[in-house]
Write a protein that holds these residues in place. Structure first.
Motif, mmCIF file in Angstrom:
data_model
loop_
_atom_site.group_PDB
_atom_site.id
_atom_site.type_symbol
_atom_site.label_atom_id
_atom_site.label_comp_id
_atom_site.label_asym_id
_atom_site.label_seq_id
_atom_site.Cartn_x
_atom_site.Cartn_y
_atom_site.Cartn_z
ATOM 1 N N UNK A 1 0.888 -1.169 0.000
ATOM 2 C CA UNK A 1 0.000 0.000 0.000
ATOM 3 C C UNK A 1 0.920 1.211 0.000
ATOM 4 N N UNK A 2 0.857 1.965 -1.082
ATOM 5 C CA UNK A 2 1.741 3.119 -1.210
ATOM 6 C C UNK A 2 0.946 4.390 -0.914
ATOM 7 N N UNK A 3 1.447 5.134 0.052
ATOM 8 C CA UNK A 3 0.774 6.365 0.467
ATOM 9 C C UNK A 3 1.730 7.535 0.286
ATOM 10 N N UNK A 4 1.300 8.527 -0.469
ATOM 11 C CA UNK A 4 2.127 9.730 -0.643
ATOM 12 C C UNK A 4 1.437 10.902 0.025
ATOM 13 N N UNK A 5 2.108 11.424 1.043
ATOM 14 C CA UNK A 5 1.583 12.580 1.771
ATOM 15 C C UNK A 5 2.744 13.534 2.020
ATOM 16 N N UNK A 6 2.472 14.820 2.140
ATOM 17 C CA UNK A 6 3.582 15.722 2.467
ATOM 18 C C UNK A 6 4.012 15.537 3.925
ATOM 19 N N UNK A 7 5.309 15.628 4.196
ATOM 20 C CA UNK A 7 5.790 15.517 5.577
ATOM 21 C C UNK A 7 5.294 16.713 6.388
ATOM 22 N N UNK A 8 5.347 17.888 5.753
ATOM 23 C CA UNK A 8 4.809 19.103 6.377
ATOM 24 C C UNK A 8 3.819 19.697 5.388
ATOM 25 N N UNK A 9 2.576 19.811 5.817
ATOM 26 C CA UNK A 9 1.560 20.345 4.908
ATOM 27 C C UNK A 9 1.772 21.836 4.731
ATOM 28 N N UNK A 41 -7.279 16.818 0.974
ATOM 29 C CA UNK A 41 -8.071 16.773 2.206
ATOM 30 C C UNK A 41 -7.707 17.897 3.187
ATOM 31 N N UNK A 42 -8.563 18.048 4.190
ATOM 32 C CA UNK A 42 -8.314 19.018 5.259
ATOM 33 C C UNK A 42 -7.752 18.297 6.477
ATOM 34 N N UNK A 43 -6.769 18.930 7.102
ATOM 35 C CA UNK A 43 -6.235 18.398 8.354
ATOM 36 C C UNK A 43 -6.203 19.513 9.379
ATOM 37 N N UNK A 44 -6.867 19.288 10.505
ATOM 38 C CA UNK A 44 -6.939 20.310 11.538
ATOM 39 C C UNK A 44 -5.635 20.478 12.292
ATOM 40 N N UNK A 45 -4.911 19.384 12.465
ATOM 41 C CA UNK A 45 -3.622 19.435 13.145
ATOM 42 C C UNK A 45 -2.749 18.261 12.720
ATOM 43 N N UNK A 46 -1.520 18.270 13.201
ATOM 44 C CA UNK A 46 -0.591 17.187 12.889
ATOM 45 C C UNK A 46 -1.220 15.837 13.220
ATOM 46 N N UNK A 47 -1.085 14.892 12.307
ATOM 47 C CA UNK A 47 -1.745 13.607 12.536
ATOM 48 C C UNK A 47 -1.149 12.510 11.663
ATOM 49 N N UNK A 48 -1.263 11.271 12.145
ATOM 50 C CA UNK A 48 -0.964 10.171 11.234
ATOM 51 C C UNK A 48 -2.077 10.081 10.188
ATOM 52 N N UNK A 49 -1.678 9.793 8.962
ATOM 53 C CA UNK A 49 -2.645 9.573 7.884
ATOM 54 C C UNK A 49 -2.507 8.107 7.501
ATOM 55 N N UNK A 50 -3.640 7.390 7.457
ATOM 56 C CA UNK A 50 -3.600 5.963 7.162
ATOM 57 C C UNK A 50 -4.420 5.658 5.910
ATOM 58 N N UNK A 51 -3.796 4.916 5.013
ATOM 59 C CA UNK A 51 -4.529 4.429 3.842
ATOM 60 C C UNK A 51 -4.813 2.956 4.080
ATOM 61 N N UNK A 52 -6.084 2.570 3.964
ATOM 62 C CA UNK A 52 -6.459 1.167 4.140
ATOM 63 C C UNK A 52 -6.986 0.632 2.813
ATOM 64 N N UNK A 53 -6.385 -0.437 2.372
ATOM 65 C CA UNK A 53 -6.813 -1.062 1.122
ATOM 66 C C UNK A 53 -7.486 -2.388 1.453
ATOM 67 N N UNK A 54 -8.672 -2.583 0.888
ATOM 68 C CA UNK A 54 -9.347 -3.869 1.039
ATOM 69 C C UNK A 54 -9.123 -4.642 -0.248
#
Lengths: 153, 280, 101
Positions: free
Chosen positions: A62-70, A119-132
């Motif tokens: 599962x490949x997830x691309x997110x910015x380290x700092x938004x 997406x919107x993020x209110x504060x620093x958080x883990x982002x999880x991608x779940x693939x079924x």
């Protein structure tokens, strides 16, 4: 009159055919917007309500691309893709958002397991991608930092 | 002792001469010094990349910006702007009738100094004046329809080189000098000038932000800022900047901001138009 | 409300991208002028079909950015007709279509 009636009949039939096509679609029936999952305030609960289980196997497939700092928490680009076979759905969770489930995508046969969304993020958080895939759950998690800007924030 | 005194005096005279020559520098000499300042400060910025603002100097935020530019948030508003631009006024005329070349591909010539009126005319001012002249109500200056039309007009001008002229008219030079003065003057409770953040400290962190170099600032307006969640004009941003140093902002399209736009855009002469832009 | 769809085929795969103009109000933000909360108004579901066959469904929450952007890829070709429909929590709907290039 007749013409109009025919048109109405035609429209009705087309509608019926479209409905039939939807109902006959392979895989799960069209998953309606699942309120119990989208409104859940706890990530585990959201996952359980949406996917039947709060446990997913950590997988590098599962490949997830997110910015380290938004740059701006209002617009965080997210990309998810997977090399797993038979992917049925891709879901994105932001643990520290008021409602962690951000989006869930159905991947019908013939569609690649590869999606992007912002997406919107209110504060620093883990982002999880779940693939079924093949009835099982796989996931990858990355942390994205959200900062308060000087001029931009 | 005497020698020392003479040396000091000579140095003082030299400094005074240097200062007076700065005061008398022509706009073109100003521009060359301005460009040189940024080229020296950021030697790694290549070619015209200045037009991309902070993304020219910060690779981490550039990656996110490129992701956003894959389908930029301003596109649906450029389409709206095009529709508005092409919509006929009640009298049958349209915006195209007020502009050279039907308003297509002309953004690089704005703002200009109108020698008849004796003042700086920005693209936004010209759009609203065109509406009023044709019996239509002017739009709000900072966002919405005006920004959308301005974005469309910038879109049609992409790639054209900024070409702001200062005609041989003392009033034009005075307008330029007034804009320059605004840029370098301290203001607000924080007592900071535009030049502090966007020249001398450019590239440094301001809390979590990196301040962008002023070179290239005007080419990408209007911008869709994530912070705004909408398109905004250059003067909307000027107002925001002034507020951020805790100064009372001037009104959009006030003489003060038009002059500032005149100076800043002149500094960008030769850089291609790439508006509208997407910013954080 | 307007929508923009771009779809391009290459090597048997269509890359589809779209942006839907929508405020995506979370229901948690106050109106600066009135001080009252702006009621939630957000897209919950986007369905995309290609030549009538469902190729993508997105279920979205309030945490999707204003003017939602979505992209996905499916097996298809130039000339395929893409149709996008969305529905928000207030029952409002929207539609857009394009032909794959």
């Amino acid at each position: 009159m007749n013409k109009q009636r025919r048109l109405i009949l035609k429209t009705l039939m087309q509608g019926g055919m479209a409905l039939g096509a939807l109902m006959a679609a392979p895989g799960a029936a069209l998953a309606a917007w699942m309120e119990s999952a989208f409104k859940a305030k706890d990530m585990g609960e959201a996952m359980k309500n949406l996917l039947g289980s709060a446990n997913a196997q950590d997988s590098d497939k599962v490949r997830l691309e997110t910015p380290a700092i938004a740059e701006n928490g209002a617009v965080v680009p997210i990309k998810v893709s997977s090399s797993l076979p038979n992917v049925e759905s891709i879901s994105i969770f932001v643990k520290n958002n008021p409602t962690p489930l951000a989006a869930s995508f159905e991947i019908p046969e013939g569609t690649e397991p590869k999606v992007s969304v912002r997406i919107r993020m209110g504060k620093t958080s883990p982002v999880t991608a779940v693939v079924k895939a093949g009835g099982k759950l796989y996931s990858t998690t990355k942390e994205t930092k959200v900062t308060i800007g000087g001029c931009g924030g | 002792m005497n020698k020392q005194l003479v040396k000091t005096l000579l140095t003082t005279v030299a400094i005074m001469l240097a200062l007076s020559s700065v005061a008398q520098a022509s706009p073109e000499e100003d521009r060359q010094a301005f460009v040189k300042f940024f080229h020296d400060r950021f030697p790694n910025v290549k070619g015209d990349d200045w037009i991309n603002g902070v993304y020219a100097i910060d690779s981490a935020s550039r990656a996110q910006w490129e992701e956003i530019e894959d389908f930029p948030p301003y596109e649906i508003y450029v389409d709206e702007g095009k529709k508005l631009f092409e919509t006929k006024f009640a009298n049958g005329k349209s915006l195209a009738d007020c502009f050279e070349n039907g308003g297509i591909g002309i953004k690089q010539n704005y703002p200009y100094f109108d020698t008849k009126r004796g003042e700086v005319v920005t693209l936004e001012l010209a759009i609203n004046e065109c509406r009023e002249k044709n019996g239509e109500k002017p739009w709000g200056w900072k966002k919405g329809k005006l920004a959308a039309v301005s974005a469309y007009m910038a879109w049609t001008s992409r790639g054209k080189k900024t070409n702001v002229k200062i005609p041989n008219d003392p009033r034009a030079l005075a307008a330029y000098e007034a804009g320059k003065k605004h840029f370098y003057s301290r203001r607000g409770q924080l007592n900071m000038a535009c030049a502090h953040c966007h020249m001398h400290y450019s590239g440094n962190k301001l809390r979590a932000d990196i301040t962008s170099p002023a070179l290239g600032h005007t080419t990408h307006f209007p911008v869709f800022r994530s912070k705004w969640g909408s398109l905004g004009t250059l003067h909307r941003r000027f107002g925001g900047c002034n507020k951020q140093v805790r100064a009372k902002p001037f009104k959009a399209q006030s003489e003060e901001y038009r002059n500032l736009e005149y100076f800043l855009t002149y500094m960008n002469n030769g850089l291609p138009i790439n508006g509208p832009g997407a910013r954080k | 409300m307007s929508m923009k769809i771009k779809a391009k085929a290459s090597g048997g795969v269509v890359k589809a991208k779209m942006m839907i103009k929508h405020p995506m109000h979370t229901g948690m933000v106050k109106d600066k002028k009135t001080g009252k909360k702006i009621p939630a108004k957000f897209i919950q579901e986007v369905v995309v079909t290609a030549n009538g066959k469902k190729v993508f469904v997105a279920n979205l929450n309030t945490s999707i950015s204003k003017d939602p952007f979505l992209s996905f890829e499916f097996k298809g070709k130039a000339g395929d007709k893409l149709e996008v429909t969305w529905k928000d929590n207030t029952g409002a709907t929207g539609k857009g279509e394009t032909v794959v290039k």
